[in-house]
Design an enzyme around this catalytic site. Structure first.
Site, PDB file in Angstrom:
ATOM      1  CD1 TRP A   6      13.837  24.700  18.113  1.00 49.00           C
ATOM      2  CD2 TRP A   6      12.964  23.335  16.585  1.00 49.00           C
ATOM      3  NE1 TRP A   6      12.462  24.743  18.245  1.00 49.00           N
ATOM      4  CE2 TRP A   6      11.907  23.902  17.315  1.00 49.00           C
ATOM      5  CE3 TRP A   6      12.662  22.434  15.556  1.00 49.00           C
ATOM      6  CZ2 TRP A   6      10.568  23.612  17.062  1.00 49.00           C
ATOM      7  CZ3 TRP A   6      11.341  22.152  15.295  1.00 49.00           C
ATOM      8  CH2 TRP A   6      10.304  22.727  16.043  1.00 49.00           C
ATOM      9  CB  ALA A  17      12.023  28.010  10.911  1.00 54.64           C
ATOM     10  CE  LYS A  22       9.506  31.119  15.067  1.00 55.94           C
ATOM     11  NZ  LYS A  22       9.260  29.679  15.110  1.00 55.94           N
TER      12      LYS A  22
HETATM   13  C1  LMR Z   1      11.504  28.294  19.018  1.00 59.33           C
HETATM   14  O1  LMR Z   1      12.528  27.688  18.689  1.00 59.33           O
HETATM   15  O2  LMR Z   1      11.405  28.898  20.092  1.00 59.33           O
HETATM   16  C2  LMR Z   1      10.338  28.309  18.082  1.00 59.33           C
HETATM   17  O3  LMR Z   1      10.635  27.618  16.914  1.00 59.33           O
HETATM   18  C3  LMR Z   1       9.083  27.863  18.715  1.00 59.33           C
HETATM   19  C4  LMR Z   1       9.020  26.391  19.000  1.00 59.33           C
HETATM   20  O4  LMR Z   1       8.050  25.767  18.605  1.00 59.33           O
HETATM   21  O5  LMR Z   1       9.944  25.852  19.613  1.00 59.33           O
END
Ligand code: LMR
Length: 398
Positions: A130, A213, A246
């Site tokens: 991420w 998440a 989510k």
């Molecule tokens: C994402 O990966 O799009 C979500 O977790 C929102 C974010 O805060 O990045």
């Protein structure tokens, strides 16, 4: 003083929303930031959340502080959802859980705790991961390094390479794992790989930080937690960051919790004191509104069942979208290049497109993915699938 600051580049994910909003095209499609959308293109408030919020507000007669430990019913509910109601660590009081400002707040608290506890080596994150993991870890003063995770051409987890890399970590090293619905790839380790990972981590005395998440959006609430639960069975310490953005649709309320499974009730109590102190010096104490909504749902069997039903429906719908998109791409390209989309889980898949192709998707076709070509499958309302498949096929032919 502030004149010396340099402008910040746009956030890799939140910046996609900004770019999308600025695009005047009527045919634009936003598949950037991870939000679920229904068939009408709306991110719905789950029925149980709406009902619980009304019940909670009707009963609430004060907005006085809840206290440094935050909403304890919420904390207990999150422990059961993540670890399973009968987890021995819960029975033995070995879990320290503090509500946090979303899953990101939980990650930040976990990172600060790791630093405080003096884990020497860099925290290992998957390659890719991420886009906010490394900034959050570095923001808390941790060094980061990567382990191989994903074969972009094959659309699968590089389990052997991952295990080999982690086998070289010094004892006590922290490894950030995605509990399920890996972000950005959508590819999760299979049960056999989780078992090997748990063995390796136990043998090498590694400490997992599990980012959870998307629980319930991949294969089911319990199935998505199976890897985490295995780690908790096998290892003396596991840190977890959970999020209600989510699965409860509570994105803007920023609801999450940091959870530490420890070796003893005494360590859990000391850990809890440190978590509260870390929160206190940042923003004083946990927020309550969204936490109280989740606590209300968890304490009402009918609301809880309805929440689970709606979550199951969301997951089935996303899996249907995966199938439709993969089928449309197969017929556009005459090849199974993107078949992995159908096999993967959760909100995202990574297309493996070049930066130039991602740029063409935006400028020529008004289809907005993340810069690394992560596509938010859960953001498709459905009717735009043929156009999105045509656009992806067009830019991936060159
Ligand atoms: C994402 O990966 O799009 C979500 O977790 C929102 C974010 O805060 O990045």
């Amino acid at each position: 003083m502030l004149n010396s600051l340099k402008p910040m580049p746009p956030d890799p994910l939140l910046g996609v929303t900004e770019a999308f909003r600025a695009d005047p095209s009527r045919d634009k499609v936003d598949l950037g930031v991870g939000v679920y959308r229904d068939a009408s293109g709306i991110t719905p408030i789950p029925r149980a959340v709406r009902a619980a919020e009304q019940k909670m507000l009707a009963r609430q007669n004060t907005k006085a502080y809840v206290g440094p430990g935050g909403n304890r019913q919420f904390a207990a509910a999150m422990e059961k959802i993540a670890l399973g109601a009968s987890h021995p660590a819960l029975r033995d009081g070995r879990v320290a859980t503090l509500p946090s400002t979303g899953g990101t707040g939980a990650l930040r608290l976990a990172a600060e705790l790791i630093r405080l506890a003096g884990a020497g080596a860099a925290i290992k994150v998957s390659d890719p991961t991420w886009a906010n993991h490394v900034p959050v870890m570095k923001g808390a003063g941790l060094e980061t390094a990567t382990y191989p995770y994903y074969d972009i051409a094959g659309g699968r987890v590089l389990a052997a390479q991952m295990l080999e890399n982690l086998a070289g970590c010094a004892p006590g090293s922290v490894v950030l794992l995605h509990g399920s619905c890996h972000n950005p790839t959508g590819a999760d380790p299979d049960p056999g790989h989780w078992a090997e990972l748990a063995d390796l981590m136990a043998r090498r005395q590694l400490v997992p930080l599990v980012d959870m998440a998307y629980q319930g959006l991949g294969r089911g609430l319990d199935a998505d937690a199976a890897g985490l639960r295995l780690l908790c069975e096998r290892l003396p310490e596991v840190l977890v960051a959970v999020s209600c953005s989510k699965n409860f649709g509570l994105y803007r309320e920023r609801v999450g919790a940091v959870m530490c499974v420890t070796e003893s009730a005494a360590t859990a109590a000391i850990t809890m004191g440190h978590l509260q102190s870390l929160a206190r010096r940042n923003y004083s104490m946990p927020p309550d509104h969204g936490e109280a909504i989740v606590a209300e749902i968890a304490s009402d069997p009918a609301l809880y069942a309805d929440w689970q039903k709606e979550l199951d429906d969301m997951r089935d719908r996303v899996n249907g979208l995966r199938k439709s998109l993969a089928t449309a791409l197969r017929s556009e390209l005459g090849s199974g290049r993107f078949d992995f989309i159908e096999q993967q889980a959760g909100m995202f898949s990574m297309l493996g497109l070049s930066k130039a192709a991602v740029e063409r998707l935006r400028s020529e076709h008004h289809v907005y993915t993340a810069p690394d070509s992560r596509l938010n499958v859960a953001g498709l309302s459905g009717k735009e699938i043929p156009a999105v498949a045509r656009a992806i096929a067009a830019v991936s032919r060159d």
